[in-house]
Scaffold this motif. Structure first.
Motif, mmCIF file in Angstrom:
data_model
loop_
_atom_site.group_PDB
_atom_site.id
_atom_site.type_symbol
_atom_site.label_atom_id
_atom_site.label_comp_id
_atom_site.label_asym_id
_atom_site.label_seq_id
_atom_site.Cartn_x
_atom_site.Cartn_y
_atom_site.Cartn_z
ATOM 1 N N MET A 197 0.837 -1.212 0.000
ATOM 2 C CA MET A 197 0.000 0.000 0.000
ATOM 3 C C MET A 197 0.867 1.256 0.000
ATOM 4 O O MET A 197 0.553 2.219 -0.697
ATOM 5 N N ARG B 20 3.829 1.574 -1.212
ATOM 6 C CA ARG B 20 4.395 1.712 -2.558
ATOM 7 C C ARG B 20 3.353 2.347 -3.489
ATOM 8 O O ARG B 20 3.677 3.228 -4.285
ATOM 9 N N HIS B 21 2.116 1.886 -3.339
ATOM 10 C CA HIS B 21 1.029 2.399 -4.171
ATOM 11 C C HIS B 21 0.844 3.902 -3.947
ATOM 12 O O HIS B 21 0.690 4.669 -4.909
ATOM 13 N N LEU C 119 3.687 5.756 -5.477
ATOM 14 C CA LEU C 119 3.538 5.687 -6.926
ATOM 15 C C LEU C 119 2.521 6.712 -7.423
ATOM 16 O O LEU C 119 2.757 7.443 -8.384
ATOM 17 N N MET C 120 1.377 6.780 -6.726
ATOM 18 C CA MET C 120 0.320 7.718 -7.115
ATOM 19 C C MET C 120 0.858 9.148 -7.102
ATOM 20 O O MET C 120 0.641 9.915 -8.032
ATOM 21 N N ASN D 178 3.595 9.869 -9.714
ATOM 22 C CA ASN D 178 3.029 10.054 -11.053
ATOM 23 C C ASN D 178 2.223 11.342 -11.180
ATOM 24 O O ASN D 178 1.946 11.792 -12.269
ATOM 25 N N GLN D 179 1.856 11.941 -10.016
ATOM 26 C CA GLN D 179 1.103 13.207 -10.055
ATOM 27 C C GLN D 179 1.992 14.372 -9.623
ATOM 28 O O GLN D 179 1.497 15.411 -9.208
ATOM 29 N N ARG E 216 1.372 17.958 -10.830
ATOM 30 C CA ARG E 216 0.131 18.537 -10.329
ATOM 31 C C ARG E 216 0.291 19.006 -8.882
ATOM 32 O O ARG E 216 -0.301 19.967 -8.454
ATOM 33 N N GLN F 22 -6.383 6.308 1.952
ATOM 34 C CA GLN F 22 -5.792 6.615 0.645
ATOM 35 C C GLN F 22 -5.516 8.123 0.533
ATOM 36 O O GLN F 22 -4.406 8.539 0.213
#
Lengths: 221, 388
Positions: B1, B3-4, B7-8, B11-12, B15, B314
């Protein structure tokens, strides 16, 4: 496998009460590929949401694998969805900030699996839909058909016993639509997955085992 | 989780760049403010080494009066004060008194090593007035005026610089003009520039007319009131008609001195508070925007098996990761201060400021993301899925 008994769904606002589903009774067997058709607004997606435990019926009972869900907590429902149900949506609903393989891994994040195991299962699912060469791509680098194949991989990665597909070919041209449909047929045939598909396409519906028609929230066949 | 989440955010990153920069700058400002506060607080914790509360300072300006008159008048002033029942003790000194906002530094040497202590000229009664404890040896007295070497009383800090933990009493050090100074005593702290000042090295010497002894400090008894003050001033003006006298309470002088430290701290606190408020607003804004923009994603995650707790975690987790991405370069820059010893601030102060700034940023981020995260978790999955 899935039993719907006297399902009712009413949407209420302060002034209006809308009957979305009325007296739906359905018995879907394990390994069956069922399609639901009907005009826009007839309640197809509402029915699929109820089967997917994303929405609760106003009346009646839903049973999946013999389990009823009236007393399930949010956590229990989520866990059940995660283990038993796979979802495919008309507009794919992929997360654009995640690569193809990370999108496919998504349902596995909510299970206690190691990163390595998640990676392996996601790669396997992508291989099944013929996208092993696109794992590092991002959704906006793929065609509509490829995106829907990623969505199928995401739906099957957790090996659910039921796949709920809401107009999976609705945004695709006939060639890509057939491609996606063939994958679903193959999943049903080879893996014995129970599939419930909402569609507007008579030709696609004909390829399934059984067709249920809805009109104004009621079953008409 | 985890890592997720990374990653999110990775990748943003474009922004979230604005927010990351805002958190980065807030961290740097917080680090600076906290360093400043901790630095001063550490000094404040050290006792000043004297009691300022019952002390009044009489400033004397003798205009063009000759030195012989100055000596006579000052001796008479002291006698008047010593006779007054309201005064417990009086001492003639220069303007380098506690909170007097005057500083004098000289050069001394011991062997080959040079030192630059603060100097304070006083007479024999100063420790009694200021309640200064003598740790070793004694204070100088009137008989020392005839001594072969000028007697001095050093403070603990200077003793440590000159002799480490060895004995200092009776040792000689050399003034920059080659005059020998004999240490007759050692006192503890003497933070004459206020409680927020650091423990500078320094020594007391016996004051004479060449050192401009323009202040008479007096330790007053509780009976010293406005009537006594008025009567004293009348008496002094009669004694030396051409002079001007000004009486100051040391507690007022202390307040003024402290304000000079506290006002910049307050200004820095306001600036950092404003920045933090902006960060909080930014976080709220970004989170609300994110949640509205990502309603469909919330629906997808719920369909895939996320429960409300997962959704909340999240969004909160993503903001914590944004904070981590912002704090990493901040930490890199902040750590250079103790490593390179940019200012004469102890490393422990820098490290404590870094830890506190990190904790504050994470607390702020948690507080700001908690409610929006909860709101995202409350979204109805079936509704969220069908939102464009």
């Amino acid at each position: 496998m899935i039993q719907l008994q006297n399902i009712e769904k009413i949407y209420r606002t302060r002034t209006i009460e809308t009957l979305a589903l009325h007296n739906i009774n359905l018995d879907i067997h394990q390994g069956e590929f069922l399609s639901i058709m009907g005009p826009s607004g007839c309640g197809k997606s509402t029915l699929l949401n109820i089967m997917g435990l994303l929405d609760a019926p106003s009346g009646g009972q839903v049973r999946i694998n013999g389990e009823a869900f009236e007393r399930y907590s949010d956590k229990q429902l989520a866990q059940f969805r995660n283990k038993t149900l796979g979802f495919i949506f008309q507009s794919y609903h992929l997360i654009n900030d995640l690569s193809v393989i990370d999108n496919v891994e998504l349902p596995l994040l909510y299970r206690s699996l190691s990163g390595k195991e998640r990676r392996r299962l996601a790669a396997e699912a992508l291989a099944k839909v013929g996208l092993s060469n696109r794992v590092k791509h991002f959704p906006n680098q793929l065609s509509g058909g490829q995106r829907q194949r990623v969505a199928i991989a995401r739906a099957i990665v957790g090996r659910p016993s039921v796949i709920l597909a809401d107009e999976p070919t609705g945004n695709l041209d006939s060639v890509m639509g057939n491609e996606v449909m063939n994958i679903l047929l193959e999943l049903n045939k080879a893996d014995g997955a129970t599939i419930v598909m909402v569609t507007h396409d008579e030709n696609m519906a004909k390829k399934t085992h059984r067709l249920v028609r809805l009109f104004d929230g009621m079953q008409v066949n | 989780m985890t890592r997720h989440l990374f990653l999110m955010i990775w990748n943003q990153k474009r922004r979230n760049m604005g927010l990351m920069l805002e958190i980065f700058f807030s961290f740097m400002v917080l680090f600076a403010v906290l360093t400043f506060i901790l630095y001063n607080y550490n000094h404040y914790r050290q006792p000043p080494g004297f009691d300022y509360k019952p002390v009044w300072a009489l400033y004397m300006d003798w205009k063009d009066a000759p030195m012989t008159e100055v000596q006579n008048v000052q001796a008479e002033v002291k006698r008047i004060l010593e006779r007054a029942p309201e005064v417990a003790a009086a001492s003639l000194t220069g303007s380098m008194i506690p909170y007097g906002q005057s500083t004098s530094i000289t050069g001394v040497s011991k062997g080959e090593a040079d030192f630059y202590p603060h100097i304070w000229g006083t007479d024999a009664d100063f420790p009694e007035v200021m309640d200064i404890a003598i740790l070793e040896g004694r204070w100088f007295d009137r008989q020392d005026a005839a001594a072969a070497h000028q007697p001095i009383v050093i403070n603990k800090t200077l003793r440590e610089q000159l002799f480490g933990d060895k004995n200092a009493v009776n040792e000689l050090i050399t003034h920059y003009d080659d005059k020998q100074l004999q240490i007759v005593g050692v006192v503890g702290n003497y933070k004459y520039e206020g409680e927020f000042s650091k423990l500078d090295p320094g020594y007391f010497f016996q004051i004479d007319t060449t050192h401009h002894p323009n202040v008479m400090v007096m330790k007053v008894r509780p009976s010293a009131d406005a009537t006594f003050e008025a009567q004293l001033m009348r008496q002094l003006n009669q004694l030396a008609a051409g002079w001007s006298f000004e009486l100051r309470y040391m507690k007022d002088m202390r307040r003024r001195e402290h304000n000079q430290t506290l006002v910049p701290v307050l200004i820095l606190l306001i600036i950092s508070g404003f920045l933090i408020f902006n960060v909080a607003l930014g976080l709220f804004g970004v989170l609300y925007y994110n949640i509205n923009k990502r309603r469909q994603e919330v629906g997808v995650r719920r369909a895939m098996g996320a429960n409300r707790g997962h959704i909340s975690a999240q969004f909160i987790g993503e903001v914590l990761v944004i904070a981590t991405f912002s704090l990493t370069p901040g930490l890199f820059f902040a750590i250079q201060f103790p490593l390179l010893q940019v200012f004469a601030v102890p490393s422990s102060v820098y490290f404590m400021a870094i830890i506190l700034a990190i904790l504050l940023i994470y607390t702020l981020v948690l507080l700001c993301s908690f409610y929006p995260g909860r709101q995202a978790a409350q979204l109805h999955p079936a509704v969220a899925l069908h939102e464009e």
